[in-house]
Design a protein around this motif. Sequence first.
Motif, PDB file in Angstrom:
ATOM      1  N   PRO A  21      40.145  46.331  36.350  1.00 42.35           N
ATOM      2  CA  PRO A  21      40.005  45.222  35.446  1.00 42.35           C
ATOM      3  C   PRO A  21      39.125  44.176  36.013  1.00 42.35           C
ATOM      4  O   PRO A  21      38.732  43.631  37.191  1.00 42.35           O
ATOM      5  CB  PRO A  21      41.507  44.646  35.625  1.00 42.35           C
ATOM      6  CG  PRO A  21      42.521  45.533  36.097  1.00 42.35           C
ATOM      7  CD  PRO A  21      41.501  46.501  36.816  1.00 42.35           C
ATOM      8  N   GLY A  22      38.141  43.634  35.098  1.00 42.78           N
ATOM      9  CA  GLY A  22      37.236  42.708  35.297  1.00 42.78           C
ATOM     10  C   GLY A  22      35.856  43.393  35.906  1.00 42.78           C
ATOM     11  O   GLY A  22      34.927  42.611  36.100  1.00 42.78           O
ATOM     12  N   GLN A 332      48.990  42.216  25.442  1.00 40.76           N
ATOM     13  CA  GLN A 332      48.697  40.686  25.002  1.00 40.76           C
ATOM     14  C   GLN A 332      49.868  39.752  25.296  1.00 40.76           C
ATOM     15  O   GLN A 332      49.922  38.731  25.415  1.00 40.76           O
ATOM     16  CB  GLN A 332      48.009  40.548  23.848  1.00 40.76           C
ATOM     17  CG  GLN A 332      46.761  41.193  23.638  1.00 40.76           C
ATOM     18  CD  GLN A 332      46.035  41.000  22.196  1.00 40.76           C
ATOM     19  OE1 GLN A 332      45.428  40.162  21.746  1.00 40.76           O
ATOM     20  NE2 GLN A 332      46.208  42.025  21.442  1.00 40.76           N
ATOM     21  N   LYS A 338      51.599  46.748  32.581  1.00 47.05           N
ATOM     22  CA  LYS A 338      50.075  47.171  33.424  1.00 47.05           C
ATOM     23  C   LYS A 338      49.781  48.495  32.854  1.00 47.05           C
ATOM     24  O   LYS A 338      50.598  49.461  32.311  1.00 47.05           O
ATOM     25  CB  LYS A 338      50.323  47.603  35.013  1.00 47.05           C
ATOM     26  CG  LYS A 338      49.023  48.217  35.662  1.00 47.05           C
ATOM     27  CD  LYS A 338      49.588  48.755  36.832  1.00 47.05           C
ATOM     28  CE  LYS A 338      48.666  48.831  37.910  1.00 47.05           C
ATOM     29  NZ  LYS A 338      47.970  47.529  38.440  1.00 47.05           N
ATOM     30  N   ASP A 367      37.780  44.646  26.298  1.00 47.19           N
ATOM     31  CA  ASP A 367      37.372  43.360  26.246  1.00 47.19           C
ATOM     32  C   ASP A 367      38.354  42.494  26.992  1.00 47.19           C
ATOM     33  O   ASP A 367      38.415  41.357  27.732  1.00 47.19           O
ATOM     34  CB  ASP A 367      37.211  42.856  24.805  1.00 47.19           C
ATOM     35  CG  ASP A 367      35.977  43.190  24.106  1.00 47.19           C
ATOM     36  OD1 ASP A 367      35.132  43.635  24.918  1.00 47.19           O
ATOM     37  OD2 ASP A 367      35.880  43.354  22.983  1.00 47.19           O
ATOM     38  N   ALA A 369      40.476  43.626  29.246  1.00 46.61           N
ATOM     39  CA  ALA A 369      40.161  43.824  30.734  1.00 46.61           C
ATOM     40  C   ALA A 369      39.401  43.064  31.477  1.00 46.61           C
ATOM     41  O   ALA A 369      39.473  42.292  32.529  1.00 46.61           O
ATOM     42  CB  ALA A 369      39.969  45.359  31.086  1.00 46.61           C
ATOM     43  N   MET A 370      38.100  42.673  30.586  1.00 47.67           N
ATOM     44  CA  MET A 370      37.141  41.748  31.342  1.00 47.67           C
ATOM     45  C   MET A 370      37.567  40.475  31.119  1.00 47.67           C
ATOM     46  O   MET A 370      37.153  39.482  32.014  1.00 47.67           O
ATOM     47  CB  MET A 370      35.750  41.807  30.284  1.00 47.67           C
ATOM     48  CG  MET A 370      35.111  42.977  30.491  1.00 47.67           C
ATOM     49  SD  MET A 370      34.715  43.614  32.063  1.00 47.67           S
ATOM     50  CE  MET A 370      33.339  42.237  32.528  1.00 47.67           C
ATOM     51  N   GLU A 371      38.783  40.073  30.448  1.00 48.29           N
ATOM     52  CA  GLU A 371      39.287  38.808  30.558  1.00 48.29           C
ATOM     53  C   GLU A 371      40.425  38.551  31.432  1.00 48.29           C
ATOM     54  O   GLU A 371      41.109  37.386  31.822  1.00 48.29           O
ATOM     55  CB  GLU A 371      40.017  38.523  29.122  1.00 48.29           C
ATOM     56  CG  GLU A 371      39.149  38.323  27.905  1.00 48.29           C
ATOM     57  CD  GLU A 371      39.679  38.399  26.461  1.00 48.29           C
ATOM     58  OE1 GLU A 371      40.917  38.020  26.598  1.00 48.29           O
ATOM     59  OE2 GLU A 371      38.722  38.341  25.724  1.00 48.29           O
ATOM     60  N   GLY A 372      40.602  39.575  32.180  1.00 42.70           N
ATOM     61  CA  GLY A 372      41.473  39.433  33.498  1.00 42.70           C
ATOM     62  C   GLY A 372      42.825  40.570  33.129  1.00 42.70           C
ATOM     63  O   GLY A 372      43.827  40.233  34.021  1.00 42.70           O
ATOM     64  N   PHE A 373      43.142  41.067  31.781  1.00 41.63           N
ATOM     65  CA  PHE A 373      44.465  41.487  31.621  1.00 41.63           C
ATOM     66  C   PHE A 373      44.251  42.613  32.622  1.00 41.63           C
ATOM     67  O   PHE A 373      43.239  43.469  33.016  1.00 41.63           O
ATOM     68  CB  PHE A 373      44.366  42.121  30.209  1.00 41.63           C
ATOM     69  CG  PHE A 373      44.755  40.998  29.160  1.00 41.63           C
ATOM     70  CD1 PHE A 373      46.102  40.475  28.756  1.00 41.63           C
ATOM     71  CD2 PHE A 373      43.828  40.196  28.662  1.00 41.63           C
ATOM     72  CE1 PHE A 373      46.329  39.513  28.130  1.00 41.63           C
ATOM     73  CE2 PHE A 373      44.083  39.050  28.079  1.00 41.63           C
ATOM     74  CZ  PHE A 373      45.521  38.896  27.634  1.00 41.63           C
ATOM     75  N   ASP A 374      45.664  43.226  32.852  1.00 39.50           N
ATOM     76  CA  ASP A 374      45.927  44.456  33.878  1.00 39.50           C
ATOM     77  C   ASP A 374      45.670  45.720  33.365  1.00 39.50           C
ATOM     78  O   ASP A 374      46.657  46.408  33.010  1.00 39.50           O
ATOM     79  CB  ASP A 374      47.252  44.207  34.455  1.00 39.50           C
ATOM     80  CG  ASP A 374      47.250  44.933  35.818  1.00 39.50           C
ATOM     81  OD1 ASP A 374      46.268  45.473  36.408  1.00 39.50           O
ATOM     82  OD2 ASP A 374      48.328  44.964  36.511  1.00 39.50           O
ATOM     83  N   HIS A 376      43.249  49.353  33.756  1.00 42.16           N
ATOM     84  CA  HIS A 376      42.530  50.041  34.406  1.00 42.16           C
ATOM     85  C   HIS A 376      41.996  51.338  33.742  1.00 42.16           C
ATOM     86  O   HIS A 376      42.879  52.107  32.801  1.00 42.16           O
ATOM     87  CB  HIS A 376      43.187  50.373  35.674  1.00 42.16           C
ATOM     88  CG  HIS A 376      43.671  49.404  36.587  1.00 42.16           C
ATOM     89  ND1 HIS A 376      43.462  49.047  37.703  1.00 42.16           N
ATOM     90  CD2 HIS A 376      44.792  48.564  36.169  1.00 42.16           C
ATOM     91  CE1 HIS A 376      44.096  48.127  38.187  1.00 42.16           C
ATOM     92  NE2 HIS A 376      44.944  47.713  37.323  1.00 42.16           N
TER      93      HIS A 376
END
Length: 412
Positions: A21-22, A332, A338, A367, A369-374, A376
């Motif tokens: 993530p991220g 969301q 996860k 998108d 994942a780039m915001e910090g959602f878990d 992978h």
Amino acid sequence: MTDEVVPFNDELMGQQAYLPPGAAEWLPLTDAAFRILKAAGEADDVQMRANKAALSDMFASALQIPNLGFFAGSGTSLGAVGGPSMWELWQRAMCPEEQNRLSERAANVAETVRYIERENPNIEHFLSQCDAYLAFNSDEGVIAFVNEVKALILHACSEFINSNTSDISAYRNLLQKLARRRVRDPRLKVFTTNYDMCFETAASDLGMVTIDGFSYTRKRRFDGKHFTYDIVRREADSHEFTEGVYHLLKLHGSVSWSREGTEIYEHVAPSPENACLIYPAKGKYQQAFLQPHLELLSRFLEFLRQPNSCLIIAGFGFNDDHLSEPIYSAIQSNPSLKLILCDFNGVSHLRNRGQHGSSAYWGKFHDLAMEGFDIHFVSGSFSDMVSYIPHLRTASPAEQLANAVKRIRAGA
């Protein structure tokens, strides 16, 4: 990794890589993946070991989450397993004489039921359109053709597993690894859109017990209450849950299910007319509200809402909106969920973001994942993914220390 849209190519297909993530770039897991993704120089062995350790540690952590689920799409039955893809079923049923060219009979039926998709046709969507048409029309020609296609699907999804060339070792390894959890945790839940018997066969080979919603009587009948049953080992003065038990929820039906009136029974070889399969298409949810599909879908949605849950998804292209949208909404709304998304074309899916055959959901998940959602991402085949899942067992203090030292050295 950039968001530019690039076409699929053979070099990217099947490359083993991991995207946490991220992260901005994929972490290559093989020499070939390193050369393609980095486009320069020889692979760094130390970094490669660190990448593999990171992926294995992520899986080890995921397997400790109380509510563990595995979602298998059609991609898990391809390759060495030998199962047919949806595209292959379309070609066999609709284009038996010449590839990509509908037979005269298939074209007539498609025109009759107004199935006009030609750029990206889908056998499930076509059959759903046929069923919707037959709900209001009595057409013997369409009925006969649909039954022939169903017979073809039943044969194609049943016979390959008995072939000498079929290899379901990845299924066995997966169940061995995921089902060896603490018995006090909820049972592993396997959700699948596949019609075949790969999971049942693999579990039987391992001596595991499959709880699939059917009764334990001689003539097995479906009833959702059986998912609330479990198996315990009873001693003289105590009892405990037994190992090797898991839940299997076949969301689109099975080649071993037969509909008799309002009841669903397990059958070795159901007839095409009675086969209990569901063919969901965009905007056509009516079949999902019939039993047993309503029961199975509701339990899948319930799992997505559970706190402290992990869902591993492999071989699913996110082309079924009635399943993709709940997953997207759940990540969301459920902060403790996860997601681990694995696909043979994982790198391409994220780069193409809804074009060149990729579902738009890949871009949406990236998108988030780039915001910090878990979330992978694992690029590679089903068997590749399984190989990175560690065997679950409690390590001794000495083993834990040794593993920590290895990770430190690998990252040095």
